[in-house]
Design a protein around this motif. Structure first.
Motif, short mmCIF file in Angstrom:
data_model
loop_
_atom_site.label_atom_id
_atom_site.label_comp_id
_atom_site.label_asym_id
_atom_site.label_seq_id
_atom_site.Cartn_x
_atom_site.Cartn_y
_atom_site.Cartn_z
N ASP A 1 24.66 62.66 38.26
CA ASP A 1 23.95 62.25 39.48
C ASP A 1 24.87 62.06 40.68
OD1 ASP A 1 25.25 59.86 39.02
OD2 ASP A 1 23.44 58.63 38.85
N GLY A 2 26.12 62.45 40.54
CA GLY A 2 27.08 62.30 41.61
C GLY A 2 28.11 61.22 41.34
N SER A 3 27.78 60.30 40.43
CA SER A 3 28.72 59.25 40.07
C SER A 3 28.83 59.04 38.57
CB SER A 3 28.32 57.92 40.73
OG SER A 3 27.05 57.50 40.27
N LYS A 4 27.79 59.43 37.82
CA LYS A 4 27.80 59.24 36.38
C LYS A 4 26.83 60.21 35.72
CE LYS A 4 24.45 55.45 36.81
NZ LYS A 4 24.33 55.62 38.26
N TRP A 5 26.98 60.38 34.40
CA TRP A 5 26.08 61.22 33.62
C TRP A 5 24.92 60.35 33.14
CZ3 TRP A 5 26.83 66.41 33.18
CH2 TRP A 5 28.09 66.91 33.49
N VAL A 6 23.70 60.74 33.48
CA VAL A 6 22.50 59.99 33.11
C VAL A 6 21.59 60.90 32.29
CG1 VAL A 6 22.62 58.53 35.15
CG2 VAL A 6 21.28 60.64 35.23
N GLU A 7 20.72 60.29 31.51
CA GLU A 7 19.78 61.09 30.71
C GLU A 7 18.88 61.90 31.64
OE1 GLU A 7 16.48 60.63 27.12
OE2 GLU A 7 17.44 58.85 27.98
N TYR A 8 18.75 63.19 31.33
CA TYR A 8 17.91 64.07 32.15
C TYR A 8 16.49 64.02 31.63
CZ TYR A 8 15.94 68.20 34.32
OH TYR A 8 15.14 69.06 35.03
N THR A 9 15.54 63.77 32.53
CA THR A 9 14.14 63.57 32.14
C THR A 9 13.22 64.66 32.65
OG1 THR A 9 13.80 62.16 34.08
CG2 THR A 9 14.44 61.06 32.02
N GLY A 10 13.77 65.79 33.11
CA GLY A 10 12.94 66.90 33.54
C GLY A 10 12.66 66.97 35.01
N ALA A 11 13.30 66.14 35.80
CA ALA A 11 13.07 66.13 37.24
C ALA A 11 13.59 67.42 37.89
CB ALA A 11 13.75 64.92 37.88
N ASN A 12 13.05 67.75 39.05
CA ASN A 12 13.52 68.90 39.81
C ASN A 12 14.81 68.54 40.54
OD1 ASN A 12 11.37 70.53 39.02
ND2 ASN A 12 10.10 69.88 40.74
N VAL A 13 15.94 69.02 40.03
CA VAL A 13 17.24 68.66 40.59
C VAL A 13 18.13 69.90 40.55
CG1 VAL A 13 17.13 66.22 39.93
CG2 VAL A 13 18.06 67.91 38.32
N VAL A 14 19.31 69.78 41.12
CA VAL A 14 20.37 70.77 40.95
C VAL A 14 21.63 70.01 40.53
CG1 VAL A 14 19.46 72.42 42.63
CG2 VAL A 14 20.99 70.61 43.40
N GLY A 15 22.62 70.75 40.05
CA GLY A 15 23.86 70.11 39.68
C GLY A 15 24.31 70.49 38.29
N TYR A 16 24.99 69.55 37.63
CA TYR A 16 25.62 69.80 36.33
C TYR A 16 24.81 69.17 35.21
CZ TYR A 16 29.64 71.07 39.20
OH TYR A 16 30.46 71.66 40.12
N PHE A 17 24.74 69.88 34.08
CA PHE A 17 24.03 69.41 32.91
C PHE A 17 24.95 69.54 31.70
CE2 PHE A 17 21.06 70.96 35.99
CZ PHE A 17 19.99 70.07 35.96
N SER A 18 24.85 68.59 30.78
CA SER A 18 25.64 68.66 29.56
C SER A 18 24.90 67.92 28.47
CB SER A 18 27.05 68.08 29.79
OG SER A 18 27.87 68.29 28.65
N TYR A 19 25.61 67.53 27.42
CA TYR A 19 25.03 66.77 26.32
C TYR A 19 25.82 65.49 26.10
CZ TYR A 19 21.51 70.01 24.63
OH TYR A 19 20.39 70.78 24.52
N ALA A 20 25.12 64.44 25.69
CA ALA A 20 25.75 63.23 25.18
C ALA A 20 25.30 63.06 23.74
CB ALA A 20 25.37 62.01 26.01
N GLY A 21 26.24 62.67 22.88
CA GLY A 21 25.94 62.50 21.46
C GLY A 21 26.06 61.04 21.07
N GLU A 22 25.18 60.60 20.17
CA GLU A 22 25.22 59.22 19.70
C GLU A 22 26.26 59.09 18.60
OE1 GLU A 22 22.05 55.75 18.46
OE2 GLU A 22 21.64 57.82 17.89
N ASN A 23 27.11 58.10 18.74
CA ASN A 23 28.13 57.85 17.72
C ASN A 23 28.11 56.37 17.38
OD1 ASN A 23 30.57 57.42 16.24
ND2 ASN A 23 31.31 59.37 17.03
N THR A 24 27.73 56.07 16.15
CA THR A 24 27.62 54.68 15.71
C THR A 24 28.74 54.29 14.77
OG1 THR A 24 26.19 55.36 13.89
CG2 THR A 24 25.13 54.71 15.94
N THR A 25 29.81 55.10 14.71
CA THR A 25 30.89 54.83 13.76
C THR A 25 32.13 54.25 14.42
OG1 THR A 25 31.85 57.03 13.99
CG2 THR A 25 30.11 56.75 12.36
N LEU A 26 32.06 53.94 15.71
CA LEU A 26 33.25 53.45 16.40
C LEU A 26 33.40 51.94 16.32
CD1 LEU A 26 33.25 55.68 19.61
CD2 LEU A 26 34.48 56.00 17.47
N GLY A 27 32.53 51.29 15.55
CA GLY A 27 32.65 49.86 15.40
C GLY A 27 32.17 49.08 16.62
N VAL A 28 31.35 49.71 17.43
CA VAL A 28 30.83 49.04 18.62
C VAL A 28 29.46 48.48 18.29
CG1 VAL A 28 30.19 49.30 21.03
CG2 VAL A 28 32.09 50.63 20.08
#
Length: 298
Positions: A180-207
């Motif tokens: 969104d210009g400052s951080k990667w946020v979940e994409y919900t299908g809005a009409n936008v331009v810019g960069y898209f990628s994936y975030a993966g859930e990791n529950t093994t880091l002890g957090v």
């Protein structure tokens, strides 16, 4: 990409070569779109060729065109006019990874690229939910060339099967994220331009679920080589902190033991290192929990 494959140079008037490429008669080869040329894809297209446009060439795909086969465009594809669910056959090197783009108006031209590269070069902060980490592997770029639409809807992406997230495989699901210009946020299908990628859930880091990762951040990032300190924010639950700095090969650059901490702003001395991307691993609460963050020094 290997450049010793059979080469077919596309110029504006070489019709036979384009005919063979589009209908798949010349398979398992690489085709090069020549200097200043323009190629159009329209209708139902089957090809097994990798198409590489010259920097001054243009590859156009009319909205709603279907593009099947193993072939793809290693470069920018312009999607023309209005349409829904146009599968854009982009890739990078030997990797094909399509994206579906929906334009809205007849004057729209959208430019689409795929990069088999680390999206942390765009931004490192992920705000996609607890325990979600940015892909190390890939991202797409959808840009507006012209037209009255403010943005476009995207879908149809597939996360690379071998992708890692903060250098580990995801233990949970993945979600599409948009910068969104400052951080990667979940994409919900809005009409936008810019960069898209994936975030993966990791529950093994002890957090644990009580740790607010949005409070765990660097500033600024990237960091200038002339900066003396690395600054970061910590949640109030972090105690007894050790920090280890790695390069991307896993080599330890520096260890910081028993770092004094407080809720909010903290810092450690920046080591003298070359420009590049590094990993900082935070181990806290007597080693019970760990978080790894990327930092770029330039």
């Amino acid at each position: 990409m290997k450049k010793n494959d059979t080469k077919t140079y596309f110029h504006k008037y070489i019709v036979l070569s384009l005919f063979c490429m589009v209908f798949g008669y010349a398979t398992a080869q690489t085709s090069y779109v020549g200097d200043g040329s323009t190629v159009y894809f329209n209708g139902s297209i089957l090809t097994n060729q990798v198409i590489v446009p010259d920097a001054t060439a243009t590859v156009n795909q009319t909205a709603n065109t279907t593009f099947t086969g193993t072939g793809f465009v290693d470069g920018t594809v312009h999607v023309l006019k209005d349409g829904t669910n146009t599968i854009v056959p982009v890739g990078d090197g030997s990797t094909k990874s399509t994206i579906t783009v929906a334009t809205a108006n007849s004057d729209d031209i959208a430019a689409v690229n795929y990069y088999f590269d680390d999206p942390a070069t765009i931004g490192t902060t992920v705000d996609a939910g607890t325990n979600y980490y940015l892909s190390d592997t890939e991202y797409w770029q959808v840009s507006k060339v012209s037209g009255t639409s403010a943005g476009y809807s995207v879908s149809g992406t597939t996360a690379n099967a071998g992708a890692t997230y903060e250098n580990v495989a995801p233990t949970g699901g993945t979600k599409v994220v948009w910068y969104d210009g400052s951080k990667w946020v979940e994409y919900t299908g809005a009409n936008v331009v810019g960069y898209f990628s994936y975030a993966g859930e990791n529950t093994t880091l002890g957090v644990d679920d009580n740790l607010n990762l949005s409070q765990f951040s660097f500033y600024p990032n990237p960091v200038s080589t002339s900066t003396a300190s690395l600054n970061f924010n910590l949640p109030s639950s972090v105690q007894q902190l050790d920090v280890t700095m790695f390069d991307l090969t896993g080599k330890v650059i520096q260890r910081y033991k028993n770092v004094p901490v407080q809720a909010g702003a903290n810092s450690i001395a920046k080591p003298q290192v070359a420009n590049g991307m590094y990993l900082l691993q935070f181990s806290f609460n007597n080693g019970a929990q760990q978080v790894t963050k990327r930092i770029i020094i330039e």
